[in-house]
Design a protein around this motif. Structure first.
Motif, short mmCIF file in Angstrom:
data_model
loop_
_atom_site.label_atom_id
_atom_site.label_comp_id
_atom_site.label_asym_id
_atom_site.label_seq_id
_atom_site.Cartn_x
_atom_site.Cartn_y
_atom_site.Cartn_z
N ASN A 1 1.08 -0.90 -0.06
CA ASN A 1 0.19 -0.18 -0.03
C ASN A 1 0.78 1.24 -0.10
O ASN A 1 0.50 1.92 -1.07
CB ASN A 1 -1.13 -0.14 1.10
N ASN B 1 0.85 3.61 -3.24
CA ASN B 1 0.72 4.82 -2.99
C ASN B 1 1.74 5.97 -3.32
O ASN B 1 1.32 7.11 -3.87
CB ASN B 1 0.43 5.55 -1.51
N LYS C 1 1.72 6.68 -6.94
CA LYS C 1 0.66 7.13 -7.38
C LYS C 1 0.64 8.72 -6.90
O LYS C 1 0.64 9.52 -8.19
CB LYS C 1 -0.55 6.85 -6.30
N ASP D 1 9.59 8.61 -0.86
CA ASP D 1 9.18 8.97 -2.24
C ASP D 1 9.14 10.85 -2.28
O ASP D 1 10.21 11.06 -1.55
CB ASP D 1 7.85 8.88 -2.74
N LEU E 1 -4.30 11.68 8.24
CA LEU E 1 -4.88 11.13 7.04
C LEU E 1 -4.35 10.05 7.58
O LEU E 1 -5.25 9.08 5.98
CB LEU E 1 -2.99 10.46 6.67
N TYR F 1 -10.84 9.60 4.40
CA TYR F 1 -9.62 10.74 4.29
C TYR F 1 -8.64 10.80 3.12
O TYR F 1 -7.85 9.75 2.93
CB TYR F 1 -8.79 11.16 5.49
N ARG F 2 -9.10 11.73 2.32
CA ARG F 2 -8.03 12.43 0.91
C ARG F 2 -8.00 13.41 1.16
O ARG F 2 -8.86 14.06 1.83
CB ARG F 2 -8.84 11.69 0.25
N VAL F 3 -6.47 13.99 0.97
CA VAL F 3 -5.89 15.57 1.18
C VAL F 3 -7.11 15.86 -0.63
O VAL F 3 -7.08 15.50 -1.27
CB VAL F 3 -4.43 15.17 0.23
N PHE G 1 -9.86 6.68 -2.98
CA PHE G 1 -11.14 6.37 -1.41
C PHE G 1 -10.83 6.48 -0.53
O PHE G 1 -11.99 7.03 0.41
CB PHE G 1 -12.37 4.74 -1.76
N GLY G 2 -9.72 6.72 -0.23
CA GLY G 2 -9.29 7.20 1.49
C GLY G 2 -9.74 5.91 2.17
O GLY G 2 -9.76 6.09 3.80
N ILE G 3 -9.33 4.72 1.86
CA ILE G 3 -9.77 3.18 2.97
C ILE G 3 -7.80 2.70 2.87
O ILE G 3 -7.56 2.14 3.93
CB ILE G 3 -10.29 2.12 2.25
N LEU H 1 -4.67 3.98 3.44
CA LEU H 1 -3.83 4.09 5.01
C LEU H 1 -4.60 3.94 6.11
O LEU H 1 -4.31 3.03 7.47
CB LEU H 1 -3.30 5.43 4.95
N TYR H 2 -5.89 3.38 5.91
CA TYR H 2 -6.26 3.28 7.01
C TYR H 2 -6.89 1.73 7.41
O TYR H 2 -6.75 1.88 8.98
CB TYR H 2 -8.23 3.96 6.91
N SER I 1 7.31 12.26 0.94
CA SER I 1 6.79 11.90 1.64
C SER I 1 7.69 10.56 3.20
O SER I 1 7.93 10.00 1.28
CB SER I 1 5.81 11.40 1.95
N PHE J 1 6.20 7.32 4.60
CA PHE J 1 5.89 6.91 5.00
C PHE J 1 6.51 5.31 5.89
O PHE J 1 7.28 4.88 5.68
CB PHE J 1 4.51 6.18 4.14
P1 ADP Z 1 -6.47 6.60 -1.11
O1 ADP Z 1 -4.97 6.48 -1.81
O2 ADP Z 1 -7.15 6.20 -2.37
O3 ADP Z 1 -7.15 8.54 -1.47
P2 ADP Z 1 -4.88 5.78 1.17
O4 ADP Z 1 -5.82 5.72 2.26
O5 ADP Z 1 -4.77 5.18 0.56
O6 ADP Z 1 -6.28 6.04 0.46
O7 ADP Z 1 -4.60 7.63 1.18
C1 ADP Z 1 -5.14 8.45 2.01
C2 ADP Z 1 -5.01 9.85 1.20
O8 ADP Z 1 -2.96 9.77 1.53
C3 ADP Z 1 -4.19 10.03 -0.19
O9 ADP Z 1 -5.56 10.58 -1.19
C4 ADP Z 1 -3.43 11.09 -0.60
O10 ADP Z 1 -4.35 12.28 -0.36
C5 ADP Z 1 -2.70 11.09 0.94
N1 ADP Z 1 -1.79 9.95 0.68
C6 ADP Z 1 -1.34 8.29 0.87
N2 ADP Z 1 0.21 8.78 0.39
C7 ADP Z 1 0.62 9.55 -0.20
C8 ADP Z 1 1.61 9.73 -1.11
N3 ADP Z 1 2.42 8.85 -0.47
N4 ADP Z 1 2.21 11.46 -1.07
C9 ADP Z 1 1.13 11.73 -0.87
N5 ADP Z 1 0.34 11.73 -0.05
C10 ADP Z 1 -0.38 10.76 -0.01
#
Ligand code: ADP
Length: 843
Positions: free
Chosen positions: A741, A745, A748, A773, A786, A791-793, A804-806, A808-809, A832, A834
């Motif tokens: 994951n 990300n 992505k 990254d 996050l 939750y999505r930015v 869908f913001g699931i 990381l959850y 970032s 993680f």
């Molecule tokens: P999704 O990617 O499906 O939106 P995630 O739970 O994986 O859901 O991530 C939640 C949010 O965290 C993302 O919408 C994004 O805004 C932010 N995010 C996750 N990983 C990164 C990353 N490597 N760099 C920047 N933002 C990230």
């Protein structure tokens, strides 16, 4: 005699006895209960009436060890009257144990058969009589002793007489022997010019020898007497002194009979003045009465004259000296006076100067103080209240320039006050001398060409001269318009805020950690099942929270009260209202205020009822779970059919179909991951997610991931750092899912061609896996949220990236279930990292 037919009642009898001056008491029982005691008896005992009814032992405890109680009891039993006189008794009178003497009688009153039914006690204080008698006895004893002593004295006297007689005899023998010696003495006496006198004091018979007569200027043949020759022969100026010396000599106690005096005689015949020195001795009888006075006189005229002359010249010299000295003294005292006057003058001048300086100083200081005071101040002088001093602050408040008001009567300088109470107040303070203090009063003040409404605090203080007469008024003025407006506004805002809170159905709380009390608005109290005036302490608040949430809330509060948390309080929990038995899910958000020492002062915040939202979420989750589940079956068959079509296309070498089917496959995989994700969430929510732990080496898992990633990812440089053997006890698949994951990300959210670094190291006994990254990064405000579900930015750069913001959850939930930590460090626009940690297994 008393008429036997008249019977006297007991009470009457007691009344009669009460009147008696003789001390009387009646005891009416064997243990000597005091039935009656008259005032005389009470005063004799030194007790008050409260003793009646008590036994004598209780009433007068101090007589316990004296013989009286025994005697009384004896009389009770025997019926025999006991009489005693001059008997000492020690009683506590006025707090002091006092011994007095008494004549008393204990008489038993018996009935017809001779049995005692009461005791009559009469007594008289005879202390004085006793003491008198004692004195008489003592005196007669002394007299007797004296008589005896006198008798003994008489005997001694007789013996003494006899001794005298024999001594006399001895003396006559001695006289004969000494006559010769006496003659010789006479000759010596004559040679030295010494005269002898012999006075028989008792018979007033004076004998002078020839020389003595010479010294008094009387003829040798003259029979002299004490008065006519000695007293008269004394120089009038010395007479008193000489006779005093004689009288003193007669006083044995004073002088022991010695006489030594210098005086002048005035010759009876020749009137010549002579100085003589007389020395003598008085002889006394046994009663110290002077008997004989014998002595000598010597002419000292020449010495005295010489000395007198010397003294005279000395005294003249002295006089002259004294005069000179006096003149000198006068001169110097005049000088001194002059100097003192000069000094005084100088002092006075300095004082005047100093006083002037001080006055000036104090005036300037007063002026300075007033001028510089940040608060408005002015001094008005005289009955016209002429403005003498006015500082800038007051001029600003007044809306007046200095030139407009200085040295003008206040009334004329500020006509805008006409019709307002200020002028009267000032007049009043000037007249009565009573200061006036006004708080927050409204006044119209000059403002440019118009007026403005101001709110001020003011003090009008009377000023007095050195005699205490009022000569002015000091005004202290503070413009609090802005502050009051601000306060009112704040109150208004608060009111609005409260209204908004009420309208928004928000619970507001204020927690004071010192008192451990929660205060809340009505909504909050209602939710917690409290009355309007009830306070909620932390314990009570926690109790109302649902069992499963309780410890989490307590932890969140403790965390928020610690400065390390930054004071943030954010928690969701369910309240079980004890009053209505209803449940309510709330989201509490608050902030702790810390003092300068980092101690929590208060935790304030809001409670939002999210029950409905939660229900919606639940419905949504249920729906998603259902849909996902329903989608899974058709998707599986689509996937199956696609695979069939793929193999047919391969056989037919149909390139177009193959490519299309590859893309279809990719989309199907994406959809499968998505649906699995939703299913996982719903499983997680319903507690159906299971962790299948096993001990494995993280190095191997990372290696596998590396292989998969290198095969799939071509758009980015994925760099795996070498990993040492790191054994953990965890669900291998789920941990792999988390790493994947993070990597997907990173792909992505970072531009193609950038590098992704994966590391796994051991830090503080934990395996630390991180994925770094060089992507868009995350803003600080988003970082905390996050890992929340869905939750999505929200930002422009996120625009095209779906999700869908699931992910990381789910990662966060998995890591938490492994007692690990998860987090991210990020700089917006730079990238970032993680990371998550897992406890390392002991080798
Ligand atoms: P999704 O990617 O499906 O939106 P995630 O739970 O994986 O859901 O991530 C939640 C949010 O965290 C993302 O919408 C994004 O805004 C932010 N995010 C996750 N990983 C990164 C990353 N490597 N760099 C920047 N933002 C990230």
């Amino acid at each position: 005699m008393l008429d036997p037919t008249i019977t006297i009642s007991d009470e009457l009898l007691l009344q009669v006895l009460a009147q008696s001056k003789d001390a009387t008491a009646i005891y009416d029982s064997e243990n000597l209960n005091i039935r009656f005691a008259n005032d005389a008896m009470l005063s004799l005992w030194g007790k008050n009436r409260s003793v009646v009814g008590k036994t004598i032992e209780e009433a007068i405890p101090e007589i316990k060890d004296q013989s009286f109680i025994g005697l009384l009891k004896n009389v009770w039993h025997t019926g025999k009257t006991y009489t005693a006189i001059d008997t000492p008794a020690s009683l506590i009178i006025n707090g002091l144990l006092t011994t007095s003497y008494f004549d008393f009688e204990y008489r038993a009153i018996t009935d017809a058969s001779g049995n005692t039914y009461c005791l009559l006690h009469t007594a008289a204080d005879v202390t004085q009589r006793f003491k008198d008698q004692e004195e008489i006895t003592e005196r007669s004893a002394k007299e007797q002793q004296l008589i005896e002593e006198l008798a003994a004295g008489n005997e001694e006297l007789t013996a003494l007489n006899e001794e005298y007689l024999s001594t006399n005899e001895e003396l006559s023998i001695i006289s004969a022997e000494n006559r010769k010696a006496l003659e010789q003495l006479a000759m010596a006496k004559q040679a030295a010019g010494i005269g002898v006198f012999d006075l028989d004091v008792v018979n007033d018979c004076l004998v002078w020898d020839e020389r003595c007569k010479q010294l008094f200027g009387v003829s040798a043949q003259k029979e002299v007497t004490y008065t006519s020759d000695f007293v008269e022969g004394l120089h009038p100026d010395d007479r008193e002194l000489t006779l005093k010396a004689v009288a003193n000599a007669y006083n044995k106690a004073l002088t022991a009979g010695r006489y030594n005096v210098k005086y002048r005689t005035v010759g009876t015949d020749d009137k010549q003045i002579r100085w003589v020195h007389a020395v003598g001795q008085v002889h006394f009888n046994e009663q110290d009465k002077p008997q004989r006075f014998i002595g000598t006189v010597m002419d000292i005229t020449t010495e005295v004259d010489a000395r007198l002359k010397l003294e005279q010249s000395e005294s003249q010299l002295q006089d002259a000296n004294e005069e000179l000295f006096a003149i000198n003294e006068e001169q110097s005292s005049i000088n001194e006076e002059l100097r003192a006057t000069n000094e005084e003058l100088a002092d006075t001048q300095t004082e005047l100067l100093l006083a002037n300086i001080k006055l000036l100083e104090s005036q300037t200081r007063l002026r300075d103080v007033l001028e510089q005071a940040p608060i408005g101040m002015c001094v008005l002088r005289g009955p016209e209240h002429v403005i003498e001093i006015a500082n800038n602050a007051i001029l600003n408040i007044w809306g007046r320039t200095r030139a407009e008001v200085m040295d003008k009567p206040h009334r004329n300088a500020r006509p805008e006050l006409e019709g307002q109470p200020v002028f009267d107040w000032i007049d009043n303070v000037y007249r009565t001398g009573k200061r006036q203090v006004n708080q927050e009063f409204k006044v119209m003040l000059r403002n440019g060409d118009g007026l403005r409404e101001a709110i001020v605090n003011s003090i009008y203080e009377p000023l007095r001269d050195s005699e205490g007469n009022i000569n002015g008024v000091l005004i202290v003025l503070e413009d609090i318009t802005a502050a009051v407006k601000e306060r009112r506004e704040a109150a208004h805002i608060q009111e609005m805020f409260n209204l908004a809170i009420e309208a928004g159905e928000l619970g507001a709380f204020y927690y004071d950690p010192t008192s451990n009390l929660f205060k809340g608005n009505e909504t909050l109290k209602r939710w917690f099942g409290l009355g309007k005036d009830e306070y909620l302490d932390l314990q009570l608040a926690i109790e109302v929270i649902a069992d499963e949430d309780r410890s989490r809330v307590a932890e969140a509060i403790t965390f928020a009260l610690d400065t390390a948390s930054g004071g943030n309080y954010d928690v969701e929990y369910t309240i079980l209202n004890p009053q209505t038995n209803t449940t309510r899910i709330v989201k509490a958000k608050g902030k702790t205020q810390f003092d300068t020492y980092g101690l929590a002062m208060s935790l304030n915040g809001m409670l939002l009822d999210i029950t409905e939202r939660k229900k919606d979420e639940q419905r949504k989750n249920d729906f998603i779970a259902m849909v996902s589940h329903e989608l899974k079956t058709p998707l599986t068959s689509i996937k199956g059919f696609t695979q069939m079509l793929q193999s047919k296309a391969v056989k037919r070498e149909d390139d177009f179909s193959l490519k299309a089917l590859d893309k279809t496959n990719i989309q199907i995989n994406k959809m499968t991951t998505l649906i699995n994700g939703f299913l996982n969430v719903s499983r997680l929510e319903s507690g159906k997610i299971h962790i299948n732990s096993q001990v494995f080496d993280m190095a191997e898992l990372v290696k596998e991931t590396e292989e998969e990633s290198t095969a799939i990812i071509s758009s980015h440089n994925v760099v795996f750092a070498p990993v040492v053997k790191t054994m953990v006890n965890a669900d291998r698949d789920k941990i792999g899912q988390v790493i994947n994951n993070f990597i997907s990300n990173a792909v992505k959210y970072s531009p193609g061609g950038s590098t992704i670094y994966i590391t796994c190291v051991i830090s503080n006994g934990m395996a630390l896996i991180s994925v770094k990254d060089e992507g868009m990064g995350i803003a600080a405000k988003d970082i905390d949220r996050l890992f929340e579900r869905y939750y999505r930015v929200e930002s422009k750069s996120m625009g095209t990236i779906s999700g869908f913001g699931i992910g990381l959850y789910l990662c966060s939930e998995i890591i938490q279930r492994h007692n690990g930590n998860i987090g991210v460090e990020s700089v917006l626009g730079e990238g970032s990292t993680f990371w998550f940690t897992l406890p390392v297994c002991p080798a």
